[in-house]
Design a protein around this motif. Structure first.
Motif, PDB file in Angstrom:
ATOM      1  N   ALA A 112      23.139  66.513  88.409  1.00 22.30           N
ATOM      2  CA  ALA A 112      23.029  65.158  88.960  1.00 22.30           C
ATOM      3  C   ALA A 112      21.771  64.461  88.451  1.00 22.30           C
ATOM      4  CB  ALA A 112      23.027  65.212  90.485  1.00 22.30           C
ATOM      5  N   THR A 113      20.672  65.212  88.337  1.00 19.10           N
ATOM      6  CA  THR A 113      19.418  64.645  87.841  1.00 19.10           C
ATOM      7  C   THR A 113      19.565  64.202  86.390  1.00 19.10           C
ATOM      8  OG1 THR A 113      18.110  66.015  89.347  1.00 19.10           O
ATOM      9  CG2 THR A 113      16.970  65.118  87.430  1.00 19.10           C
ATOM     10  N   PHE A 114      20.140  65.063  85.564  1.00 21.64           N
ATOM     11  CA  PHE A 114      20.345  64.699  84.160  1.00 21.64           C
ATOM     12  C   PHE A 114      21.293  63.514  84.036  1.00 21.64           C
ATOM     13  CE2 PHE A 114      23.230  65.030  80.509  1.00 21.64           C
ATOM     14  CZ  PHE A 114      22.326  64.703  79.504  1.00 21.64           C
ATOM     15  N   ARG A 115      22.381  63.537  84.803  1.00 24.52           N
ATOM     16  CA  ARG A 115      23.364  62.452  84.730  1.00 24.52           C
ATOM     17  C   ARG A 115      22.735  61.112  85.101  1.00 24.52           C
ATOM     18  NH1 ARG A 115      27.613  64.534  87.967  1.00 24.52           N
ATOM     19  NH2 ARG A 115      26.467  63.695  89.732  1.00 24.52           N
ATOM     20  N   GLU A 116      21.863  61.113  86.104  1.00 21.69           N
ATOM     21  CA  GLU A 116      21.183  59.876  86.504  1.00 21.69           C
ATOM     22  C   GLU A 116      20.251  59.396  85.392  1.00 21.69           C
ATOM     23  OE1 GLU A 116      20.162  56.543  88.492  1.00 21.69           O
ATOM     24  OE2 GLU A 116      21.784  57.936  88.952  1.00 21.69           O
ATOM     25  N   GLU A 117      19.512  60.324  84.774  1.00 21.59           N
ATOM     26  CA  GLU A 117      18.633  59.957  83.659  1.00 21.59           C
ATOM     27  C   GLU A 117      19.458  59.392  82.500  1.00 21.59           C
ATOM     28  OE1 GLU A 117      16.670  63.585  82.712  1.00 21.59           O
ATOM     29  OE2 GLU A 117      15.181  63.388  84.309  1.00 21.59           O
ATOM     30  N   ALA A 118      20.607  60.005  82.247  1.00 21.85           N
ATOM     31  CA  ALA A 118      21.469  59.542  81.161  1.00 21.85           C
ATOM     32  C   ALA A 118      21.997  58.144  81.453  1.00 21.85           C
ATOM     33  CB  ALA A 118      22.626  60.520  80.964  1.00 21.85           C
ATOM     34  N   ARG A 119      22.399  57.902  82.670  1.00 25.62           N
ATOM     35  CA  ARG A 119      22.924  56.582  83.033  1.00 25.62           C
ATOM     36  C   ARG A 119      21.841  55.508  82.950  1.00 25.62           C
ATOM     37  NH1 ARG A 119      26.837  58.745  87.935  1.00 25.62           N
ATOM     38  NH2 ARG A 119      28.620  59.220  86.589  1.00 25.62           N
ATOM     39  N   GLU A 120      20.620  55.871  83.285  1.00 19.77           N
ATOM     40  CA  GLU A 120      19.515  54.927  83.139  1.00 19.77           C
ATOM     41  C   GLU A 120      19.292  54.591  81.666  1.00 19.77           C
ATOM     42  OE1 GLU A 120      16.168  56.709  85.087  1.00 19.77           O
ATOM     43  OE2 GLU A 120      16.997  56.409  87.098  1.00 19.77           O
ATOM     44  N   ALA A 121      19.387  55.608  80.807  1.00 19.95           N
ATOM     45  CA  ALA A 121      19.221  55.382  79.367  1.00 19.95           C
ATOM     46  C   ALA A 121      20.347  54.504  78.825  1.00 19.95           C
ATOM     47  CB  ALA A 121      19.194  56.719  78.625  1.00 19.95           C
ATOM     48  N   ILE A 122      21.550  54.722  79.299  1.00 24.13           N
ATOM     49  CA  ILE A 122      22.696  53.923  78.865  1.00 24.13           C
ATOM     50  C   ILE A 122      22.516  52.473  79.300  1.00 24.13           C
ATOM     51  CG2 ILE A 122      25.178  53.565  79.193  1.00 24.13           C
ATOM     52  CD1 ILE A 122      25.333  56.689  79.531  1.00 24.13           C
ATOM     53  N   ALA A 123      22.079  52.275  80.543  1.00 25.33           N
ATOM     54  CA  ALA A 123      21.874  50.918  81.050  1.00 25.33           C
ATOM     55  C   ALA A 123      20.753  50.209  80.291  1.00 25.33           C
ATOM     56  CB  ALA A 123      21.550  50.964  82.544  1.00 25.33           C
ATOM     57  N   ALA A 124      19.718  50.970  79.905  1.00 27.35           N
ATOM     58  CA  ALA A 124      18.569  50.377  79.213  1.00 27.35           C
ATOM     59  C   ALA A 124      18.921  49.957  77.793  1.00 27.35           C
ATOM     60  CB  ALA A 124      17.397  51.357  79.194  1.00 27.35           C
TER      61      ALA A 124
ATOM     62  N   LEU B 283      22.639  57.249  72.859  1.00 31.38           N
ATOM     63  CA  LEU B 283      23.126  58.593  72.543  1.00 31.38           C
ATOM     64  C   LEU B 283      21.984  59.525  72.145  1.00 31.38           C
ATOM     65  CD1 LEU B 283      25.706  60.271  72.363  1.00 31.38           C
ATOM     66  CD2 LEU B 283      25.860  59.660  69.949  1.00 31.38           C
ATOM     67  N   GLY B 284      21.094  59.061  71.305  1.00 40.36           N
ATOM     68  CA  GLY B 284      19.956  59.877  70.897  1.00 40.36           C
ATOM     69  C   GLY B 284      19.022  60.174  72.054  1.00 40.36           C
ATOM     70  N   VAL B 285      18.798  59.189  72.918  1.00 42.88           N
ATOM     71  CA  VAL B 285      17.920  59.383  74.076  1.00 42.88           C
ATOM     72  C   VAL B 285      18.524  60.410  75.025  1.00 42.88           C
ATOM     73  CG1 VAL B 285      16.886  58.261  76.089  1.00 42.88           C
ATOM     74  CG2 VAL B 285      16.999  57.040  73.908  1.00 42.88           C
ATOM     75  N   VAL B 286      19.825  60.292  75.276  1.00 42.96           N
ATOM     76  CA  VAL B 286      20.502  61.233  76.167  1.00 42.96           C
ATOM     77  C   VAL B 286      20.447  62.641  75.585  1.00 42.96           C
ATOM     78  CG1 VAL B 286      22.735  61.873  77.163  1.00 42.96           C
ATOM     79  CG2 VAL B 286      21.993  59.484  77.202  1.00 42.96           C
ATOM     80  N   ALA B 287      20.706  62.774  74.300  1.00 37.21           N
ATOM     81  CA  ALA B 287      20.654  64.089  73.658  1.00 37.21           C
ATOM     82  C   ALA B 287      19.256  64.689  73.760  1.00 37.21           C
ATOM     83  CB  ALA B 287      21.079  63.976  72.194  1.00 37.21           C
TER      84      ALA B 287
ATOM     85  N   PHE C 281      29.767  63.800  77.851  1.00 36.65           N
ATOM     86  CA  PHE C 281      29.365  63.589  76.457  1.00 36.65           C
ATOM     87  C   PHE C 281      30.503  62.990  75.632  1.00 36.65           C
ATOM     88  CE2 PHE C 281      25.789  66.783  76.894  1.00 36.65           C
ATOM     89  CZ  PHE C 281      24.796  65.882  76.598  1.00 36.65           C
ATOM     90  N   ALA C 282      31.725  63.474  75.849  1.00 34.77           N
ATOM     91  CA  ALA C 282      32.865  62.950  75.095  1.00 34.77           C
ATOM     92  C   ALA C 282      33.053  61.453  75.375  1.00 34.77           C
ATOM     93  CB  ALA C 282      34.133  63.728  75.446  1.00 34.77           C
TER      94      ALA C 282
END
Length: 200
Positions: free
Chosen positions: A72-84, A90-94, A138-139
């Motif tokens: 959940a923590t990673f998913r939230e960080e990923a969603r913040e990166a996507i929104a930003a 993709l690179g930030v999430v990876a 990821f897909a």
């Protein structure tokens, strides 16, 4: 114990459960499922073991909650990166998925869970479901990147997402074995970026 009582009095049951969960994640991450004890976790959380068991019925329940919390923590960080930045996310999430350091990484707990999965069907099922959920995330991210013209259109999102999942596990092996890959890990990451991006 006199220092603990005022802290417990200030926390709601939900906040105390969250504090225990975060402490457990830290203890499991630096140790292992078998090496960490509920006594150690309770002590570091500033509570007694009976209180710990009020929130989590067993050590396994607590570990599964940690798996869920890490994801959940990673998913939230990923969603913040996507929104930003939906284009460059993709690179930030990876990078966040594979980042080393003191932060909790879901792949660290996966490595531990693999050992337990051979003997515990509940942990095996939970790990299998979570890895599939991360893969699907990821897909979808890759498909979105293709729709935006960022990810090369010829890449197979299902296959590439599994490579992302595997890359995190490889990075964890590198970290735990004291630099297994040396400079090769960064070369792998750069090669992946070139392969994935429509305009590297």
């Amino acid at each position: 114990m006199t220092d603990v009582a005022p802290i417990k009095a200030r926390l709601t049951a939900g906040a105390r459960r969250q504090a225990v969960l975060e402490t457990a994640c830290a203890v499991f991450s630096r140790s292992s499922y078998r090496g960490a004890t509920t006594a150690e976790i309770a002590r570091e959380a500033g509570i007694s073991e009976p209180i710990l068991y009020r929130h989590f019925g067993s050590k396994r329940d607590l570990y599964l909650a940690c798996l869920g919390h890490a994801w959940a923590t990673f998913r939230e960080e990923a969603r913040e990166a996507i929104a930003a930045d939906p284009v460059k996310c993709l690179g930030v999430v990876a990078d966040r998925y594979m980042a080393k350091g003191k932060r909790l990484r879901v792949v660290d707990l996966w490595i531990q869970a693999l050992t337990e999965a051979s003997e515990d069907r509940v942990i095996a099922a939970a790990l299998r479901d979570q890895v599939r959920e991360v893969h699907a995330f990821f897909a979808d991210l890759i498909r979105d990147g293709q729709a935006r013209g960022v990810v090369h259109p010829d890449r197979d999102p299902v296959a590439e997402a599994w490579i992302f999942v595997g890359g995190g596990l490889l990075g964890t092996m590198d970290s735990r074995l004291g630099g297994l890959l040396g400079d090769d890990l960064e070369r792998v990451r750069q090669a992946r970026r070139t392969w994935m991006l429509a305009s590297p």
